[in-house]
Design a protein around this motif. Sequence first.
Motif, mmCIF file in Angstrom:
data_model
loop_
_atom_site.group_PDB
_atom_site.id
_atom_site.type_symbol
_atom_site.label_atom_id
_atom_site.label_comp_id
_atom_site.label_asym_id
_atom_site.label_seq_id
_atom_site.Cartn_x
_atom_site.Cartn_y
_atom_site.Cartn_z
ATOM 1 N N VAL A 72 0.945 -1.242 0.009
ATOM 2 C CA VAL A 72 0.012 0.090 0.044
ATOM 3 C C VAL A 72 0.955 1.295 -0.166
ATOM 4 O O VAL A 72 0.643 2.285 -0.774
ATOM 5 N N GLN A 73 2.059 1.242 0.907
ATOM 6 C CA GLN A 73 2.760 2.367 0.834
ATOM 7 C C GLN A 73 3.480 2.577 -0.594
ATOM 8 O O GLN A 73 3.497 3.836 -0.924
ATOM 9 N N ILE A 74 3.927 1.449 -1.246
ATOM 10 C CA ILE A 74 4.572 1.512 -2.639
ATOM 11 C C ILE A 74 3.382 2.387 -3.655
ATOM 12 O O ILE A 74 4.054 3.277 -4.265
ATOM 13 N N GLU A 75 2.356 1.996 -3.412
ATOM 14 C CA GLU A 75 1.240 2.454 -4.083
ATOM 15 C C GLU A 75 0.925 4.272 -3.934
ATOM 16 O O GLU A 75 0.882 4.901 -4.712
ATOM 17 N N HIS A 76 1.056 4.270 -2.537
ATOM 18 C CA HIS A 76 1.046 5.913 -2.159
ATOM 19 C C HIS A 76 2.276 6.628 -2.841
ATOM 20 O O HIS A 76 1.926 7.656 -3.177
ATOM 21 N N ASP A 77 3.340 6.183 -2.613
ATOM 22 C CA ASP A 77 4.503 6.640 -3.078
ATOM 23 C C ASP A 77 4.313 6.894 -4.645
ATOM 24 O O ASP A 77 5.090 7.961 -4.957
ATOM 25 N N LEU A 78 3.757 6.082 -5.411
ATOM 26 C CA LEU A 78 3.499 6.161 -6.863
ATOM 27 C C LEU A 78 2.266 7.016 -7.252
ATOM 28 O O LEU A 78 2.106 7.129 -8.418
ATOM 29 N N ASP A 79 1.663 7.376 -6.193
ATOM 30 C CA ASP A 79 0.309 8.163 -6.526
ATOM 31 C C ASP A 79 -0.518 7.608 -7.232
ATOM 32 O O ASP A 79 -1.293 7.700 -8.067
ATOM 33 N N CYS A 80 -0.456 6.158 -6.937
ATOM 34 C CA CYS A 80 -1.357 5.054 -7.621
ATOM 35 C C CYS A 80 -1.324 5.412 -9.188
ATOM 36 O O CYS A 80 -2.238 4.696 -9.612
ATOM 37 N N ARG A 81 -0.138 5.595 -9.661
ATOM 38 C CA ARG A 81 0.247 5.651 -11.153
ATOM 39 C C ARG A 81 0.898 4.307 -11.595
ATOM 40 O O ARG A 81 1.725 3.736 -10.693
ATOM 41 N N GLY A 82 0.599 3.770 -12.663
ATOM 42 C CA GLY A 82 1.224 2.765 -13.297
ATOM 43 C C GLY A 82 1.163 1.427 -13.098
ATOM 44 O O GLY A 82 1.402 0.610 -13.994
ATOM 45 N N GLY A 83 0.356 1.266 -12.116
ATOM 46 C CA GLY A 83 -0.089 -0.269 -11.747
ATOM 47 C C GLY A 83 0.888 -1.128 -11.420
ATOM 48 O O GLY A 83 2.064 -0.691 -11.185
ATOM 49 N N CYS A 84 0.744 -2.466 -11.613
ATOM 50 C CA CYS A 84 1.965 -3.505 -11.381
ATOM 51 C C CYS A 84 2.611 -3.498 -12.658
ATOM 52 O O CYS A 84 2.112 -3.755 -13.909
ATOM 53 N N PRO A 85 3.889 -3.558 -12.677
ATOM 54 C CA PRO A 85 4.568 -3.565 -13.760
ATOM 55 C C PRO A 85 4.305 -4.783 -14.719
ATOM 56 O O PRO A 85 4.273 -4.893 -15.925
ATOM 57 N N LEU A 86 4.123 -5.959 -13.727
ATOM 58 C CA LEU A 86 3.779 -7.302 -14.554
ATOM 59 C C LEU A 86 2.439 -7.228 -15.256
ATOM 60 O O LEU A 86 2.264 -7.750 -16.272
ATOM 61 N N GLY A 87 1.631 -6.725 -14.386
ATOM 62 C CA GLY A 87 0.086 -6.654 -14.476
ATOM 63 C C GLY A 87 0.079 -5.755 -15.838
ATOM 64 O O GLY A 87 -0.837 -6.172 -16.752
ATOM 65 N N SER A 88 0.501 -4.582 -16.047
ATOM 66 C CA SER A 88 0.367 -3.801 -17.144
ATOM 67 C C SER A 88 0.847 -4.390 -18.526
ATOM 68 O O SER A 88 0.234 -4.357 -19.422
ATOM 69 N N LEU A 89 2.086 -5.067 -18.307
ATOM 70 C CA LEU A 89 2.568 -5.960 -19.392
ATOM 71 C C LEU A 89 1.573 -7.071 -19.833
ATOM 72 O O LEU A 89 1.504 -7.203 -21.001
ATOM 73 N N THR A 90 1.154 -7.628 -18.849
ATOM 74 C CA THR A 90 0.074 -8.752 -19.228
ATOM 75 C C THR A 90 -1.227 -8.253 -19.877
ATOM 76 O O THR A 90 -1.351 -8.939 -20.958
ATOM 77 N N SER A 91 -1.455 -7.075 -19.430
ATOM 78 C CA SER A 91 -2.758 -6.577 -20.264
ATOM 79 C C SER A 91 -2.214 -6.064 -21.708
ATOM 80 O O SER A 91 -3.293 -6.461 -22.493
ATOM 81 N N GLU A 92 -1.207 -5.707 -21.923
ATOM 82 C CA GLU A 92 -0.983 -5.550 -23.190
ATOM 83 C C GLU A 92 -0.122 -6.494 -24.207
ATOM 84 O O GLU A 92 -0.418 -6.644 -25.362
ATOM 85 N N LEU A 93 0.418 -7.522 -23.558
ATOM 86 C CA LEU A 93 0.921 -8.552 -24.300
ATOM 87 C C LEU A 93 0.455 -10.120 -24.207
ATOM 88 O O LEU A 93 0.743 -10.770 -25.360
ATOM 89 N N ALA A 94 -0.486 -10.275 -23.392
ATOM 90 C CA ALA A 94 -0.837 -11.871 -23.195
ATOM 91 C C ALA A 94 -1.416 -12.327 -24.332
ATOM 92 O O ALA A 94 -1.400 -13.646 -24.645
#
Length: 179
Positions: A72-94
């Motif tokens: 949760v702190q990581i997401e706060h630090d990122l201002d909830c931007r970018g999502g999960c690096p693996l999840g984002s790539l999965t959405s695009e490539l799978a």
Amino acid sequence: MFERGVAGTSTPDVRDAAGVSSSQIYHYFADKSALTRAVIEFQTARILTGQRALLSRLDSFEALRDWRDAIVQIEHDLDCRGGCPLGSLTSELAEHDPAARTALAEGFTLWTDAIRDGLQDMLDRGVLRDDADPHRLSLATMAALQGGLILAQAQRSTEALEAGLDAMIERIAFHAVAP
């Protein structure tokens, strides 16, 4: 690729960002697909290394809550931007890159296995009852994590991420041996 996606990132973009020549890129990567798989491997290692201290001791309810709080702190630090690096790539490539899908699935498996190992340790030490299934509980925890990260990205709030992880910790606690 994390910022623009795979489709929005050209090999010259990577070359310029890295400050290297095209020949250096093609020396290490036969094509953009090979470069993409290297990004997947890098992101997997980055996630697991970043969470190693917490994942390696994910063997108590306190440790589960500490891991949840760190995510949760990581997401706060990122201002909830970018999502999960693996999840984002999965959405695009799978759906159109089988090699990338396989690499992403392996990355998720490594991450889920780290969670499962902690739950298995809790089971082995008698913290969890014998009816606990560390494999299914770790899969459900990963599903809650990934869904929560997608919603955090869309809503710019960690509320759903917190609720999903809290619900999974409660579910795991359902299997706790009574003190």
